[in-house]
Write an enzyme that holds these catalytic residues in place. Sequence first.
Site, PDB file in Angstrom:
ATOM      1  N   ASP A   1       0.546   5.216   1.812  1.00  0.00           N
ATOM      2  CA  ASP A   1      -0.083   5.698   3.177  1.00  0.00           C
ATOM      3  C   ASP A   1      -1.186   6.804   2.734  1.00  0.00           C
ATOM      4  O   ASP A   1      -0.719   7.609   1.932  1.00  0.00           O
ATOM      5  CB  ASP A   1       0.942   6.091   4.305  1.00  0.00           C
ATOM      6  CG  ASP A   1       1.677   5.174   4.710  1.00  0.00           C
ATOM      7  OD1 ASP A   1       1.305   3.862   4.874  1.00  0.00           O
ATOM      8  OD2 ASP A   1       2.803   5.414   5.016  1.00  0.00           O
TER       9      ASP A   1
ATOM     10  N   HIS B   1       4.624   0.077   0.042  1.00  0.00           N
ATOM     11  CA  HIS B   1       5.528  -0.806   1.054  1.00  0.00           C
ATOM     12  C   HIS B   1       4.604  -1.838   1.404  1.00  0.00           C
ATOM     13  O   HIS B   1       3.303  -1.688   1.552  1.00  0.00           O
ATOM     14  CB  HIS B   1       5.988   0.301   1.993  1.00  0.00           C
ATOM     15  CG  HIS B   1       5.000   0.875   2.863  1.00  0.00           C
ATOM     16  ND1 HIS B   1       4.484   2.066   2.413  1.00  0.00           N
ATOM     17  CD2 HIS B   1       4.293   0.839   4.094  1.00  0.00           C
ATOM     18  CE1 HIS B   1       3.749   2.760   3.078  1.00  0.00           C
ATOM     19  NE2 HIS B   1       3.571   1.839   4.294  1.00  0.00           N
TER      20      HIS B   1
ATOM     21  N   ARG C   1       5.761   6.305  14.174  1.00  0.00           N
ATOM     22  CA  ARG C   1       5.177   6.592  12.705  1.00  0.00           C
ATOM     23  C   ARG C   1       4.956   8.280  12.494  1.00  0.00           C
ATOM     24  O   ARG C   1       4.064   8.577  13.206  1.00  0.00           O
ATOM     25  CB  ARG C   1       4.499   5.620  12.256  1.00  0.00           C
ATOM     26  CG  ARG C   1       3.926   6.060  10.677  1.00  0.00           C
ATOM     27  CD  ARG C   1       2.837   4.799  10.705  1.00  0.00           C
ATOM     28  NE  ARG C   1       2.345   4.771   9.023  1.00  0.00           N
ATOM     29  CZ  ARG C   1       1.318   5.529   8.829  1.00  0.00           C
ATOM     30  NH1 ARG C   1       0.739   6.535   9.642  1.00  0.00           N
ATOM     31  NH2 ARG C   1       0.934   5.599   7.450  1.00  0.00           N
TER      32      ARG C   1
ATOM     33  N   HIS D   1       0.924  -1.388  -0.051  1.00  0.00           N
ATOM     34  CA  HIS D   1      -0.049   0.034  -0.001  1.00  0.00           C
ATOM     35  C   HIS D   1       0.955   1.212  -0.006  1.00  0.00           C
ATOM     36  O   HIS D   1       1.985   1.231   0.479  1.00  0.00           O
ATOM     37  CB  HIS D   1      -0.887  -0.011   1.083  1.00  0.00           C
ATOM     38  CG  HIS D   1      -0.043   0.042   2.556  1.00  0.00           C
ATOM     39  ND1 HIS D   1       0.442  -0.792   3.048  1.00  0.00           N
ATOM     40  CD2 HIS D   1      -0.149   1.212   3.446  1.00  0.00           C
ATOM     41  CE1 HIS D   1       1.013  -0.372   4.289  1.00  0.00           C
ATOM     42  NE2 HIS D   1       0.652   0.883   4.404  1.00  0.00           N
TER      43      HIS D   1
HETATM   44  C1  SIN Z   1       3.425   1.394   7.661  1.00  0.00           C
HETATM   45  O1  SIN Z   1       2.911   0.861   7.012  1.00  0.00           O
HETATM   46  O2  SIN Z   1       3.264   2.569   7.808  1.00  0.00           O
HETATM   47  C2  SIN Z   1       4.001   0.685   8.716  1.00  0.00           C
HETATM   48  C3  SIN Z   1       5.390  -0.211   7.795  1.00  0.00           C
HETATM   49  C4  SIN Z   1       6.001  -0.803   8.964  1.00  0.00           C
HETATM   50  O3  SIN Z   1       5.688  -1.171  10.197  1.00  0.00           O
HETATM   51  O4  SIN Z   1       7.170  -1.528   8.265  1.00  0.00           O
END
Ligand code: SIN
Length: 280
Positions: free
Chosen positions: A101, A249, A271, A99
């Site tokens: 974000d 990612h 994050r 996906h």
């Molecule tokens: C995310 O998708 O924002 C998190 C990615 C991760 O935890 O590696």
Amino acid sequence: MSGIDVRPISGALGAEVHGVQLGDPLDNATMDAIHRAFLDHLVVFFPEQRLTPDQHKNFARRFGPIYIHPMVEGMEGHPEIIRVVREPGERTNWGSKWHMDGGFAEKPPLGTMLHAQQIPPYGSDTMWTNLYLAYDALSDGLKRTLEGLKAVHASGAAARYESKYKGMKSKAAEASQAIHPVIRTHPETGRKCLFVNNDFMVRFDGMTEEESRPLMHYLFEHSIRPEFTCRFRWKAGTLAFWDNRCTQHNAISDYFPSRPELFDSPRIMHRITVEGDRPV
Ligand code: SIN
């Protein structure tokens, strides 16, 4: 002269950036070099960062205002930071699907900064894919077909952001959606990329889900071809910063009970996302 050292980690995208502590005051030459590495490599990894939440926010603000997730609660005292928690024994990471974000927003985030707090001894890597390369590899005929096509990206219900994760909490928010071009021109590099989101994209604008499915499925699979990707092995302290305008990612959930040293270890990230602009 910035003094930073940029070391690519794969042919497609990703580079480690050494020689900088992001919590220190950073001069313009260093910020320019970091920005250049970010645009060139799409995801940059800064090892061994001793960053407080306030320093993390200050670094993020050098790239723009912080985007607050409409559906997920932030950290106590730091609503701009989401604690991404996978508790021992849970089977999946949050974000464990390809996906980008906040694709459901009118202005999806420019980028995301993930600061690793606690990491299992091995496993639970994250992968990224380069959507410029995915676009470049399409035939001229398919590029022409996609030019001018738009797609609907939908958030789904807020509950989906917490239901499988004990450590995550969603907000009482309505589902939302946005319509974005399938081919996006990056606002800083001017390069075209295949702007698909395997998790949030539900159909092409003006078509039904059933009509959209075959071509969408093709584009999803194409966008994550192994040669367009990199895979990163985390260590506590690393901060990753990715360009959310031209990558997807996937936080890999390789938690198998047969490996208790991994299965019983927590994975915790801080994050922050930076506001972006309307894709064109
Ligand atoms: C995310 O998708 O924002 C998190 C990615 C991760 O935890 O590696």
